[in-house]
Write a protein that holds these residues in place. Structure first.
Motif, PDB file in Angstrom:
ATOM      1  N   ARG A 272     -33.785 -43.962  23.058  1.00  0.00           N
ATOM      2  CA  ARG A 272     -32.467 -44.472  23.445  1.00  0.00           C
ATOM      3  C   ARG A 272     -32.518 -45.139  24.814  1.00  0.00           C
ATOM      4  NH1 ARG A 272     -28.224 -39.898  24.036  1.00  0.00           N
ATOM      5  NH2 ARG A 272     -28.715 -39.668  21.815  1.00  0.00           N
ATOM      6  N   ALA A 273     -33.282 -44.561  25.731  1.00  0.00           N
ATOM      7  CA  ALA A 273     -33.355 -45.115  27.083  1.00  0.00           C
ATOM      8  C   ALA A 273     -34.101 -46.441  27.115  1.00  0.00           C
ATOM      9  CB  ALA A 273     -34.023 -44.111  28.019  1.00  0.00           C
ATOM     10  N   LEU A 274     -35.210 -46.503  26.387  1.00  0.00           N
ATOM     11  CA  LEU A 274     -35.979 -47.752  26.356  1.00  0.00           C
ATOM     12  C   LEU A 274     -35.285 -48.773  25.474  1.00  0.00           C
ATOM     13  CD1 LEU A 274     -39.637 -46.413  26.108  1.00  0.00           C
ATOM     14  CD2 LEU A 274     -38.534 -47.433  28.092  1.00  0.00           C
ATOM     15  N   GLY A 275     -34.783 -48.310  24.326  1.00  0.00           N
ATOM     16  CA  GLY A 275     -34.030 -49.173  23.436  1.00  0.00           C
ATOM     17  C   GLY A 275     -34.831 -50.366  22.960  1.00  0.00           C
ATOM     18  N   ALA A 276     -34.120 -51.390  22.577  1.00  0.00           N
ATOM     19  CA  ALA A 276     -34.745 -52.624  22.099  1.00  0.00           C
ATOM     20  C   ALA A 276     -34.453 -53.762  23.068  1.00  0.00           C
ATOM     21  CB  ALA A 276     -34.222 -52.958  20.706  1.00  0.00           C
TER      22      ALA A 276
ATOM     23  N   GLU B 252     -34.564 -38.791  37.891  1.00  0.00           N
ATOM     24  CA  GLU B 252     -34.670 -40.233  38.149  1.00  0.00           C
ATOM     25  C   GLU B 252     -35.935 -40.555  38.915  1.00  0.00           C
ATOM     26  OE1 GLU B 252     -31.506 -42.859  39.342  1.00  0.00           O
ATOM     27  OE2 GLU B 252     -30.021 -41.309  38.939  1.00  0.00           O
ATOM     28  N   ALA B 253     -36.220 -39.778  39.943  1.00  0.00           N
ATOM     29  CA  ALA B 253     -37.416 -40.030  40.753  1.00  0.00           C
ATOM     30  C   ALA B 253     -38.680 -39.854  39.918  1.00  0.00           C
ATOM     31  CB  ALA B 253     -37.432 -39.084  41.955  1.00  0.00           C
ATOM     32  N   ALA B 254     -38.719 -38.807  39.096  1.00  0.00           N
ATOM     33  CA  ALA B 254     -39.897 -38.558  38.274  1.00  0.00           C
ATOM     34  C   ALA B 254     -40.101 -39.672  37.247  1.00  0.00           C
ATOM     35  CB  ALA B 254     -39.762 -37.208  37.574  1.00  0.00           C
ATOM     36  N   ILE B 255     -39.034 -40.071  36.591  1.00  0.00           N
ATOM     37  CA  ILE B 255     -39.131 -41.122  35.568  1.00  0.00           C
ATOM     38  C   ILE B 255     -39.526 -42.449  36.198  1.00  0.00           C
ATOM     39  CG2 ILE B 255     -37.782 -42.464  33.901  1.00  0.00           C
ATOM     40  CD1 ILE B 255     -36.091 -39.806  33.559  1.00  0.00           C
ATOM     41  N   THR B 256     -38.953 -42.754  37.347  1.00  0.00           N
ATOM     42  CA  THR B 256     -39.305 -43.995  38.039  1.00  0.00           C
ATOM     43  C   THR B 256     -40.790 -44.024  38.380  1.00  0.00           C
ATOM     44  OG1 THR B 256     -37.089 -44.232  38.968  1.00  0.00           O
ATOM     45  CG2 THR B 256     -38.871 -45.379  40.105  1.00  0.00           C
TER      46      THR B 256
ATOM     47  N   ALA C   9     -34.962 -48.913  37.155  1.00  0.00           N
ATOM     48  CA  ALA C   9     -33.800 -48.164  37.643  1.00  0.00           C
ATOM     49  C   ALA C   9     -32.834 -47.843  36.510  1.00  0.00           C
ATOM     50  CB  ALA C   9     -33.090 -48.967  38.734  1.00  0.00           C
ATOM     51  N   ASP C  10     -32.585 -48.794  35.629  1.00  0.00           N
ATOM     52  CA  ASP C  10     -31.670 -48.571  34.504  1.00  0.00           C
ATOM     53  C   ASP C  10     -32.201 -47.482  33.568  1.00  0.00           C
ATOM     54  OD1 ASP C  10     -29.972 -50.467  35.461  1.00  0.00           O
ATOM     55  OD2 ASP C  10     -30.427 -51.983  33.953  1.00  0.00           O
ATOM     56  N   ILE C  11     -33.477 -47.592  33.206  1.00  0.00           N
ATOM     57  CA  ILE C  11     -34.067 -46.605  32.299  1.00  0.00           C
ATOM     58  C   ILE C  11     -34.042 -45.225  32.924  1.00  0.00           C
ATOM     59  CG2 ILE C  11     -36.207 -45.892  31.178  1.00  0.00           C
ATOM     60  CD1 ILE C  11     -36.881 -48.916  30.933  1.00  0.00           C
ATOM     61  N   ALA C  12     -34.431 -45.143  34.200  1.00  0.00           N
ATOM     62  CA  ALA C  12     -34.498 -43.842  34.872  1.00  0.00           C
ATOM     63  C   ALA C  12     -33.127 -43.180  34.930  1.00  0.00           C
ATOM     64  CB  ALA C  12     -35.076 -44.010  36.280  1.00  0.00           C
ATOM     65  N   GLU C  13     -32.096 -43.953  35.238  1.00  0.00           N
ATOM     66  CA  GLU C  13     -30.762 -43.356  35.337  1.00  0.00           C
ATOM     67  C   GLU C  13     -30.232 -42.936  33.974  1.00  0.00           C
ATOM     68  OE1 GLU C  13     -26.416 -43.994  37.459  1.00  0.00           O
ATOM     69  OE2 GLU C  13     -27.957 -45.550  37.622  1.00  0.00           O
ATOM     70  N   HIS C  14     -30.383 -43.801  32.990  1.00  0.00           N
ATOM     71  CA  HIS C  14     -29.928 -43.455  31.643  1.00  0.00           C
ATOM     72  C   HIS C  14     -30.613 -42.192  31.137  1.00  0.00           C
ATOM     73  CE1 HIS C  14     -28.027 -47.473  30.639  1.00  0.00           C
ATOM     74  NE2 HIS C  14     -27.236 -46.614  30.038  1.00  0.00           N
ATOM     75  N   LEU C  15     -31.932 -42.167  31.238  1.00  0.00           N
ATOM     76  CA  LEU C  15     -32.672 -41.044  30.682  1.00  0.00           C
ATOM     77  C   LEU C  15     -32.402 -39.763  31.470  1.00  0.00           C
ATOM     78  CD1 LEU C  15     -34.628 -39.951  28.624  1.00  0.00           C
ATOM     79  CD2 LEU C  15     -36.531 -40.824  30.005  1.00  0.00           C
ATOM     80  N   ALA C  16     -32.323 -39.863  32.786  1.00  0.00           N
ATOM     81  CA  ALA C  16     -32.058 -38.675  33.607  1.00  0.00           C
ATOM     82  C   ALA C  16     -30.726 -38.042  33.238  1.00  0.00           C
ATOM     83  CB  ALA C  16     -32.086 -39.046  35.086  1.00  0.00           C
ATOM     84  N   ARG C  17     -29.690 -38.844  33.077  1.00  0.00           N
ATOM     85  CA  ARG C  17     -28.377 -38.297  32.736  1.00  0.00           C
ATOM     86  C   ARG C  17     -28.354 -37.727  31.315  1.00  0.00           C
ATOM     87  NH1 ARG C  17     -23.765 -40.163  36.071  1.00  0.00           N
ATOM     88  NH2 ARG C  17     -24.614 -41.234  37.887  1.00  0.00           N
ATOM     89  N   ASP C  18     -29.076 -38.361  30.410  1.00  0.00           N
ATOM     90  CA  ASP C  18     -29.143 -37.829  29.049  1.00  0.00           C
ATOM     91  C   ASP C  18     -29.854 -36.481  29.022  1.00  0.00           C
ATOM     92  OD1 ASP C  18     -27.741 -39.800  27.797  1.00  0.00           O
ATOM     93  OD2 ASP C  18     -29.488 -40.886  27.035  1.00  0.00           O
TER      94      ASP C  18
END
Length: 265
Positions: A198-202, A150-154, A216-225
């Protein structure tokens, strides 16, 4: 004409794998470049009712596109796939679809400048990856791993959006940089691209910039995936486990809220 190079893997653009001497770039490009098309009149000088001038301008645009394609092909053969991006980086001043409006020598100098600008951005990204990847590998357990991702993606999202000048162009660059991060961490290219898409979506359209809530939403979704199902899925409606607010800044409803009324509840 060269085929489009899909720069989805970090190995394709990693500066450590592709030597480059900016001091020699102009001389190399002079050696590689096909003949530069003749300079065309700049677009604002054309009169709307002058079909001859418009035809000449369109021909100049086509010549420029063909020349840019040949130049990109030569740069890729010389330097590697990373050089394909020389004319498409954020903050770029070169337009490969516009006609050449400078002298041949000025054109080649501009190409060298844009190639070096692109290279410098890749080197900055490599420095950032060099800082972030060890923290991802050093995480002790799933919870720590998710937090590290999450921290890295953010950080990457924030830095990329800040760097892109075009409000309508951040989506592609965020997609590219996040995919590079995943492939640099060892995930296969296809899976990396799927998870990022999937994380960025439309969810983002037009000229809308990312907000802090979006990041925050993108980072959490992608991190968990990335970490995988062993960490557990998100809590569903009515399942408890959090007390997220009903709304986020800017009035966005949070997809994580479990305390909101829903039509089916």
């Amino acid at each position: 004409m060269t085929s489009v190079v899909r720069l989805n893997r970090w190995a394709q653009v990693d500066p450590a794998a592709h030597p480059y001497d900016p001091a020699a770039a102009v001389d190399v490009i002079r050696r590689l470049a096909p003949p530069v098309p003749p300079a065309a009149p700049a677009f604002p000088s054309l009169r709307p009712g002058d079909p001859v001038a418009w035809d000449a301008y369109r021909r100049a645009c086509q010549q420029s596109l063909e020349w840019n394609t040949a130049m990109a092909d030569a740069l890729v053969r010389e330097y590697g796939p990373w050089a394909f991006g020389w004319g498409m980086a954020p903050h770029v001043t070169w337009d490969r679809w516009a006609p050449v409006v400078t002298s041949p020598e000025e054109t080649l100098v501009l190409v060298a400048q844009e190639l070096t600008r692109w290279r410098r951005w890749l080197e900055g990204t490599a420095d950032r990856f060099g800082r972030l990847l060890p923290s991802l590998r050093a995480a002790a357990g799933p919870g720590d791993t998710v937090a590290a991702w999450e921290a890295a993606i953010t950080e990457l999202l924030t830095a990329t959006v800040a760097w892109v000048e075009d409000d309508d162009g951040w989506q592609g660059w965020c997609d590219r940089v996040l995919t590079w991060l995943l492939t640099a961490a060892g995930l296969p290219e296809e899976r990396s691209a799927t998870l990022v898409d999937r994380a960025l979506g439309a969810r983002f359209y037009g000229w809308v910039r990312l907000s802090a809530a979006d990041v925050a939403d993108i980072a959490e979704h992608l991190a968990r995936d990335v970490v995988g199902p062993r960490y557990g899925a998100f809590a569903g409606p009515g399942q408890g486990g959090d007390d997220w607010p009903d709304t986020w800044p800017e009035g966005w409803p949070s997809w994580r809220a479990t305390n909101r009324a829903r039509p089916h509840s």
